[in-house]
Enzyme design. Structure first.
Site, PDB file in Angstrom:
ATOM      1  CG  ASN A  57      47.260  36.885  40.599  1.00  0.00           C
ATOM      2  OD1 ASN A  57      47.114  35.835  40.019  1.00  0.00           O
ATOM      3  ND2 ASN A  57      46.268  37.469  41.256  1.00  0.00           N
ATOM      4  CG  ASP A  98      46.439  39.038  37.088  1.00  0.00           C
ATOM      5  OD1 ASP A  98      46.712  38.214  37.989  1.00  0.00           O
ATOM      6  OD2 ASP A  98      45.903  38.714  36.020  1.00  0.00           O
ATOM      7  CD  GLU A 101      43.116  35.662  38.683  1.00  0.00           C
ATOM      8  OE1 GLU A 101      43.293  34.475  38.356  1.00  0.00           O
ATOM      9  OE2 GLU A 101      44.050  36.440  38.932  1.00  0.00           O
TER      10      GLU A 101
END
Lengths: 587, 172
Positions: A272, A314, A188
């Site tokens: 991801n 994700d 992220e």
């Protein structure tokens, strides 16, 4: 030994056997979080069984001194229990030979406090690994440390991640032969994912395999033979991205690694692609959200399969790969069972990366089916996030049908016990700016319970019939790992603090204990120096799902904790902060 | 006394001129970034930022643009603490928040010094304070361009702040 051979005979008679029921440790020990290289989390211990588990009593407790999400497994070797805490990643050794199980030593690696700012989903750690008198673990700020198991003294440490680029480390290392395998977190934060092999004696970096970029850096050479044609070509880890987006494209390696000694291959999933906003990265975004098989010595890839090409939601591919030998359509296959974030349970031929079957184990409306000819998922267009629109009712949500919480497999029942959640979300993508060391996401998310209204479940999945044998529902997501034993039992914990034992065959609740804080750890079992069987688990709510409590989030904002705010507003009324080992035995 | 229409119109124009224009005042001059707190009197801060809808609207935009939203969500918190409640580790006053944004804090808050200008920093300060209802209601953002995730800043109840600890004894 006779007993063990007998067990093996039984397993063979049952036709389906786990490839690695025989762990690298003795039956009484539990030296790595997943118990064995096949990642079964199955123990042969039988003292505690489905007839007497109701009499299981608390034997000892130990406070970790930390009040964040405790995702680690208490591991046991050499009459000692080892536990690594969330940040600040204190490693404890507890003496199992003495009354009250006192602390033998504690090791404080003192990670950089600023690393807390690059931990996407609470400051968790998924455990340590014991091998040959050493304990290996990772720190949040990107270091791998080797500690002498006897003295608690540091043997070596090496800094592999850079928090200023958003890199952290949360996974449990796996030791294969003389190599410690570790990977980074930060999907992220626009980091570039990798798996690294270190010399277990010195910490020296032996090789590093990136998840994006040129073939030479992904370690794709002449031995690389992916099963599906879309994965064949040169430098696809660059060409399946716009411009230089692969440099911050994610694919971090923060989950589980399996090892098949016979094939000498390791298997692990990649995270991801970044950012979540898929509009910013047209292409298949290789080699993210897929599974790599690599040579355990050289790191050279053998095959790759991508569960979520051009991932939209994700759906990291890091969940466990359980190595099983199954009879499929009349012939014995070396299989890898992988319950993915995208909600499908894949059975993959682990020798060559062919998907043998893929069936949803939760309600999935983002993918209509997996094409077994091409291996590609068929995405449902109506659920594809498009800029300027809010897409409603995406199932499963960003944390997937299941997240990191590892399943267990019992060769006795031939069932895979999957702890998971039942959540959906509304989502709107937004432009994501890359600023090193800050989040790189670009999505507003609002999560809520899926059909049925329950938020968590344990599903016993039968890989031969490809459906659930039974399912137990829970109010909150089941964010703990599962453990299964030859006593015909399944153990798991709930976020409101119940530690439960189920009958492995039927799913019937046989025993439960209420802990002081929600449980998101990995239960383990071992034979103590006194000869008795113990079951141990860490309580301490948190993690991505429990950030509402551990991070004191304000749920007036639905997007708190990247979308959990709307789904977990009632958690603080059911549990509180904690950090405690609980161990149980029969009186 | 009775007003006729032309007089009421004139009164309305005067009111808009005095109240509305303050609310909408745009100071477009800017200064280079600096971690040292610029001299800004409370009344200057209030006039230019905390009671200024343009400044706070800019702050709201920057809050997403500079990834504040990635850590603090839309005020509810995530990696970083919630900003819509009454708990402020490093102080809720404008100067402390300015210092937090530009200088960073040791437990993970990155320093944005060198990345944003002073004006942008103050716009962010004003917007961050509006998340806990500490800005002028008439100037706080009343809507979002995005998915409805919470009540608008304008409707956020004013939180009762804890008295700030003396600087020397601040923990964490």
């Amino acid at each position: 030994m006779a007993n063990r051979n007998f067990l093996r005979a039984i397993c063979a008679a049952l036709v389906i056997v786990s490839a690695q029921v025989e762990a690298q440790s003795s039956p009484g020990e539990w030296t790595i979080p997943a118990r064995d290289y096949a990642n079964t989390r199955y123990s042969e211990l039988t003292e505690v069984d489905n007839n007497n588990v109701g009499r299981l009593k608390l034997s000892f407790t130990f406070s970790s001194g930390v009040l964040r999400g405790h995702e680690a497994a208490p591991i046991v070797a050499d009459s000692t229990m080892f536990v690594v805490t969330p940040y600040p990643n204190v490693l404890y050794a507890l003496d199992l030979t003495r009354p009250g199980v006192p602390m033998k030593w504690r090791f404080q690696p003192k990670p950089l406090p600023a690393s807390q700012g690059v931990a996407c989903c609470d400051v968790v750690n998924r455990g340590a690994a014991y091998s040959g008198g050493k304990v290996f673990f990772n720190t949040l700020d990107g270091q791998t440390v080797a500690v002498d198991a006897h003295s608690g003294r540091e043997i070596w440490r090496v800094r592999l991640g850079n928090i200023n680029k958003g890199e952290s480390m949360t996974m449990a290392p796996l030791v294969v032969k003389d190599k410690v395998l570790v990977g980074n977190s930060g999907g992220e934060f626009g980091v570039r994912g990798w798996l690294t092999a270190l010399d277990s004696n010195t910490g020296r970096v032996l090789w590093r395999a990136y998840s994006t970029g040129p073939d030479a850096e992904v370690l794709l050479g002449p031995d690389f033979h992916p099963f599906y044609s879309q994965d064949r070509g040169t430098d696809l880890g660059m060409k399946s991205w716009p411009g230089d987006a692969w440099q911050r494209g994610g694919g971090t390696v923060w989950g589980w690694i399996s090892y098949d000694p016979e094939l000498n291959l390791i298997f692990y999933g990649t995270g991801n692609p970044g950012p979540w906003n898929a509009e910013q990265r047209p292409g298949d975004n290789r080699w993210t959200a897929g599974i790599f098989a690599r040579d355990a010595d050289t790191g050279q890839a053998r095959w790759f399969y991508q569960m979520s090409p051009h991932d939209l939601f994700d759906y990291d591919g890091v969940n466990e790969c359980i190595l099983l030998d199954l009879d499929i359509k009349g012939s014995r296959r070396k299989v890898l069972a992988h319950p993915d974030r995208n909600g499908f349970l894949y059975l993959i031929d682990r020798t060559r990366g062919e998907v043998l079957s893929a069936k949803p184990f939760v309600n999935v409306n983002t993918i209509s089916s997996i094409d077994l000819q091409t291996g590609r998922p068929q995405y449902v267009e109506a659920k594809r996030p498009v800029p300027g629109q809010t897409v409603h009712g995406i199932c499963p949500h960003a944390a997937g049908g299941k997240d990191w919480q590892p399943s267990a497999y019992s060769p006795l029942t031939r069932l895979i016990y999957i702890p998971h959640q039942n959540l959906c979300q509304d989502e709107e993508v937004r432009p994501a700016n890359y600023i090193a060391g800050t989040p790189y996401v670009g999505a507003n998310v609002k999560m809520f319970a899926g059909a049925g209204g329950y938020r968590g479940a344990v599903t016993a999945w039968d890989p031969s019939s490809e459906r659930a044998a039974w399912e137990v529902h829970e109010k909150f997501p089941v964010w703990s790992g599962a453990l299964t034993t030859a006593g015909n039992l399944v153990f798991y914990g709930t976020m409101d603090g119940w530690f439960k034992a189920l009958d492995a065959q039927t799913g019937r609740l046989l025993w439960s204990f209420k802990a002081g804080s929600g449980i998101i750890g990995q239960p383990t079992t071992y034979r103590g120096p006194d000869g008795k069987q113990y079951v141990a688990v860490l309580a301490g709510v948190g993690g991505w799902a429990g950030g509402v409590v551990s991070g004191k989030l304000d749920t007036h904002d639905s997007s708190a904790g990247n979308g959990w705010g709307s789904a977990m507003g009632d958690l603080p009324a059911h549990t509180n902060l904690g950090g405690m080992i609980y161990a149980f035995s029969l009186p | 006394m009775r007003f006729r229409f032309p007089e009421m119109l004139a009164l309305a124009v005067v009111c808009t001129g005095t109240c509305g224009c303050t609310r909408e005042r745009r100071d477009l001059s800017d200064v280079p970034p600096s971690a040292s707190i610029p001299r800004l009197t409370p009344s200057q801060y209030d006039r230019q930022y905390q009671s200024n809808a343009y400044a706070m609207s800019q702050g709201k935009h920057l809050f997403e643009w500079f990834n504040c939203v990635g850590c603090h969500a839309h005020g509810g918190g995530s990696i970083g603490p919630a900003l819509m409640d009454a708990d402020w580790i490093y102080g809720d006053d404008p100067q402390s928040i300015y210092q937090t944004i530009l200088g960073g804090r040791p437990n993970g808050m990155p320093a944005f010094n060198g990345r944003i200008s002073q004006t942008q920093a103050w716009q962010l300060v004003a917007y961050v304070r509006s998340l806990s209802g500490q800005a002028s209601k008439s100037a706080s953002p009343s809507r979002s361009d995005s998915l409805q995730l919470k009540e608008a800043e304008q409707s956020q109840p004013r939180q009762q702040m804890q008295p700030a600890a003396p600087a020397s004894s601040q923990h964490q």
